[in-house]
Design a protein around this motif. Structure first.
Motif, mmCIF file in Angstrom:
data_model
loop_
_atom_site.group_PDB
_atom_site.id
_atom_site.type_symbol
_atom_site.label_atom_id
_atom_site.label_comp_id
_atom_site.label_asym_id
_atom_site.label_seq_id
_atom_site.Cartn_x
_atom_site.Cartn_y
_atom_site.Cartn_z
ATOM 1 N N TYR A 193 40.613 25.643 40.898
ATOM 2 C CA TYR A 193 42.017 25.896 40.069
ATOM 3 C C TYR A 193 42.084 27.013 39.193
ATOM 4 C CZ TYR A 193 42.241 21.348 42.740
ATOM 5 O OH TYR A 193 42.538 20.240 43.835
ATOM 6 N N GLN A 194 41.563 28.318 39.020
ATOM 7 C CA GLN A 194 41.899 29.194 38.234
ATOM 8 C C GLN A 194 41.319 30.339 39.257
ATOM 9 O OE1 GLN A 194 37.310 28.658 36.164
ATOM 10 N NE2 GLN A 194 36.955 30.587 37.240
ATOM 11 N N LEU A 195 41.662 30.892 40.246
ATOM 12 C CA LEU A 195 41.977 31.749 41.239
ATOM 13 C C LEU A 195 42.954 32.079 40.897
ATOM 14 C CD1 LEU A 195 39.740 30.681 44.192
ATOM 15 C CD2 LEU A 195 38.903 32.100 41.949
ATOM 16 N N PHE A 196 43.245 33.562 40.652
ATOM 17 C CA PHE A 196 44.766 34.043 40.674
ATOM 18 C C PHE A 196 45.269 35.565 41.207
ATOM 19 C CE2 PHE A 196 44.154 37.418 37.546
ATOM 20 C CZ PHE A 196 42.280 36.973 37.082
ATOM 21 N N PRO A 229 46.544 35.516 34.640
ATOM 22 C CA PRO A 229 45.581 35.476 35.076
ATOM 23 C C PRO A 229 46.142 33.127 34.485
ATOM 24 C CG PRO A 229 44.577 36.657 33.969
ATOM 25 C CD PRO A 229 46.129 36.544 33.703
ATOM 26 N N ILE A 233 50.115 32.199 37.169
ATOM 27 C CA ILE A 233 49.080 31.816 38.795
ATOM 28 C C ILE A 233 49.184 30.415 39.706
ATOM 29 C CG2 ILE A 233 48.158 32.828 40.911
ATOM 30 C CD1 ILE A 233 49.561 35.420 39.463
ATOM 31 N N PRO A 234 47.617 30.360 38.299
ATOM 32 C CA PRO A 234 47.102 29.265 38.266
ATOM 33 C C PRO A 234 47.962 27.825 38.628
ATOM 34 C CG PRO A 234 45.382 30.611 37.892
ATOM 35 C CD PRO A 234 46.516 30.901 37.522
ATOM 36 N N PHE A 272 37.194 39.532 37.915
ATOM 37 C CA PHE A 272 37.841 39.464 36.686
ATOM 38 C C PHE A 272 36.849 39.590 35.561
ATOM 39 C CE2 PHE A 272 39.975 36.429 33.279
ATOM 40 C CZ PHE A 272 40.749 37.654 33.399
ATOM 41 N N ASN A 303 36.314 42.565 32.332
ATOM 42 C CA ASN A 303 37.024 41.964 30.760
ATOM 43 C C ASN A 303 35.471 42.187 30.352
ATOM 44 O OD1 ASN A 303 39.325 40.711 30.759
ATOM 45 N ND2 ASN A 303 38.716 38.968 31.250
ATOM 46 N N GLN A 325 39.695 30.427 32.248
ATOM 47 C CA GLN A 325 39.856 32.106 31.653
ATOM 48 C C GLN A 325 39.409 33.013 30.700
ATOM 49 O OE1 GLN A 325 40.329 32.912 34.682
ATOM 50 N NE2 GLN A 325 42.268 32.744 35.368
ATOM 51 N N ALA A 364 38.870 36.658 29.471
ATOM 52 C CA ALA A 364 40.062 36.668 28.980
ATOM 53 C C ALA A 364 40.566 37.075 27.820
ATOM 54 C CB ALA A 364 40.931 36.379 29.711
#
Lengths: 289, 269
Positions: free
Chosen positions: A95-98, B203, B206-207, A108, A112, B182, B187
């Motif tokens: 559920y964190q894929l974006f 990030p 969107i989810p 990602f 970072n 994230q 992030a």
């Protein structure tokens, strides 16, 4: 001193409200580098809260956390650096894929970290291989993948940061038996190949027994025990009192031993059990001859 | 942390105020607001204070919670106070310096307005502290249902509010999880200029949207599976019933309104 160490770590949710709850209570643990550890406990025992302290997502209400000898929250500006050392894969990480593509999504974390494009590329390809994602999948949208593939892509996103400690919170939740074995298999492989410390959080003894060498049992926000597999399973009655079960196959062989069959082995998986039974039968046949 | 945000700010309890019929509470709150607006002087406002105090003392809500509810609108109170203080020039001048004139009328209005706003907030907070959001929407639906004659979708609006309220905590939790995930991937949500911060939200958003849509779809399916066809002919699990205490509370409110009208007339200070 181990790679993860806590001193009287306590965390309280909703302090000063009617919903106050002590989630982690006076935890002292010391986990050695290179270990693969299972953290087990029933729902609400504080496992997830505990692991979120290991990379500074939660600040202890009291007590201290040391990662690689360095105290968390001693210097706030170091927090990001420490987060790269401790990779945390959350429950249902898909559920964190974006991103637009799987490739970009895995990138990602490494991006970072400020790595060069070449290094990022190398890591993505390596982790994709490790988690068993075919190269052609990397250009697809993460939302087009199947459930198991999404999960593996998300895990790859954390693995690509090459943390010194990899923590996975219920990585097999909601997967079918095949998907579960695949994830556990890749975690074992990753540990074998990289030799980094791995923490596997789960409420399934079967999953943990198959994968790890040491087990940390949480009960009611406290550490019940931290020891190797066999000494944990030796206390099966206490475990079942707190709603945890020893793997079925271990129970069967404990019973067999109680019935007078002699063997020294500790049995945690079906495969091992099969080998043991065959070996015992072989010995018996030899004795008969 | 984001989890600490309280929405609906319901404070569970078993007091008389908690147990009042929510429709009656809603009606009384409206009457209370009317009461505050018809009061012309401090004596009328004093009656409002007494009324509010009765409710507050009966409810068992800690004073800290009540004061917390005023905090967000403190700037408004101060702002209106300053406006009233400096721009009302009638009455006797108390203080004068260059172009600044402060009159007794100005001071009076400032105090009057401040008390009125605080009373408004206290009263409405008392309603939301003692009534769970779901009960409140239920009450709103009942109060609005006569408007169905003019095709006002009272049931649909109440259902939407209920669903929204039901999913606020879920979505907050979800946001919290995604943010943690994230952040664990490095992030940076806290530093940088406005554009960088807005970009850092991608990030997370969107989810979150993906999951909100997924949940909406699941919920719609689940509702249809249970044959939901709107409010037509629907009965309720929890029937709202009025008890003698509800009428007593209403009577008390009416008496206070009458008292304020009388105070306006005979003691208009």
């Amino acid at each position: 001193m181990g790679i993860i160490r806590t001193e009287d770590l306590t965390y309280v949710y909703g302090e000063g409200t009617p919903f106050r709850k002590v989630a982690v209570d006076g935890v002292n643990i010391d986990i050695d580098e290179g270990e693969i550890v299972g953290i087990i406990g029933h729902t609400g025992s504080g496992k997830s809260t505990l692991i979120q302290h290991f990379n500074g997502l939660l600040k202890p209400t009291s007590g201290k956390v040391f990662i690689d000898g360095e105290e968390l929250f001693a210097d706030k500006s170091r927090l990001k650096e420490i987060r790269f050392k401790v990779g945390l894969v959350f429950q249902y990480p898909e559920y964190q894929l974006f991103e637009e593509t799987v490739y970009k999504d895995i990138a990602f974390g490494p991006k970072n970290m400020g790595l060069s494009d070449d290094e990022v590329d190398r890591r993505i390809k390596e982790t994709a291989r490790l988690v068993g994602l075919k190269p052609e999948l990397l250009d697809k949208s993460p939302f087009e993948l199947s459930g198991g593939q999404k999960r593996r892509a998300a895990i790859a996103g954390v693995m690509a940061m090459e943390p010194k400690v990899l923590i996975l919170d219920e990585p097999t939740a909601g997967l079918d038996p095949h998907g579960r074995d695949r994830i556990l298999g890749l975690i074992k492989e990753y540990h074998a190949e990289k030799g980094t410390t791995v923490l596997l959080v789960s409420h399934s003894m079967e999953d943990v027994a198959k994968t790890v060498s040491k087990i940390l049992v949480m009960n009611d926000a406290k550490v019940f025990m931290y020891s190797d597999r066999s000494s944990v399973f030796a206390r099966s009655e206490e475990l079942s009192a707190m709603g945890l079960t020893v793997p079925q196959v271990t129970k069967v062989f404990d019973r067999l031993r109680a019935m007078g069959i002699e063997f020294q082995d500790e049995v945690f998986s079906i495969d091992y059990a099969k080998g043991l039974v065959l070996r015992l039968l072989e010995e018996k046949r030899k004795n008969l001859d | 942390m984001i989890k600490d945000i309280t929405i609906g700010q319901f404070f569970p309890g078993q007091s008389v105020i908690h147990r009042l019929d929510p429709r009656m509470k809603l009606l009384i709150t409206v009457l209370y607001i009317v009461m505050l607006f018809i009061a012309k002087g401090f004596s009328g406002l004093g009656a409002g204070v007494i009324f509010m105090l009765i409710g507050f003392l009966l409810s068992g809500i800690p004073i800290k919670m009540m004061l917390k509810s005023v905090k967000p609108i403190l700037p408004i109170i101060i702002f209106t106070g300053i406006l009233n203080l400096f721009f009302i020039t009638s009455g006797n001048i108390i203080f004068e310096w260059k172009f600044i004139k402060i009159t007794d009328n100005g001071l009076r209005t400032m105090a009057f307005m401040a008390i009125r706003i605080i009373l408004l907030i206290f009263g409405t907070s008392l309603l939301t502290y003692t009534t769970s959001p779901i009960t409140l929407t239920d009450a709103i639906e009942r109060v609005l249902s006569p408007l169905k004659i003019i095709k006002f979708p009272a049931h649909e609006i109440a259902m939407m509010m209920t669903i929204a309220l039901r999913f606020i905590p879920t979505l907050i939790e979800e946001t919290d999880k995604i943010m943690s995930a994230q952040k664990a991937r490095g992030a940076d949500l806290e530093s940088g200029n406005l554009i960088r911060r807005a970009k850092a939200l991608i990030p997370i958003l969107i989810p979150l949207f993906v999951s909100a849509f997924r949940r909406a779809e699941d919920l719609a399916l689940a509702m249809e599976c249970r044959c939901y066809r709107g409010g037509e002919g629907r009965t309720r699990l929890k029937q709202l019933k009025t008890a003698p205490r509800d009428y007593f509370a209403l009577a008390l409110t009416v008496i206070f309104i009458a008292a304020i009208i009388l105070l306006n007339r005979y003691s208009p200070i």
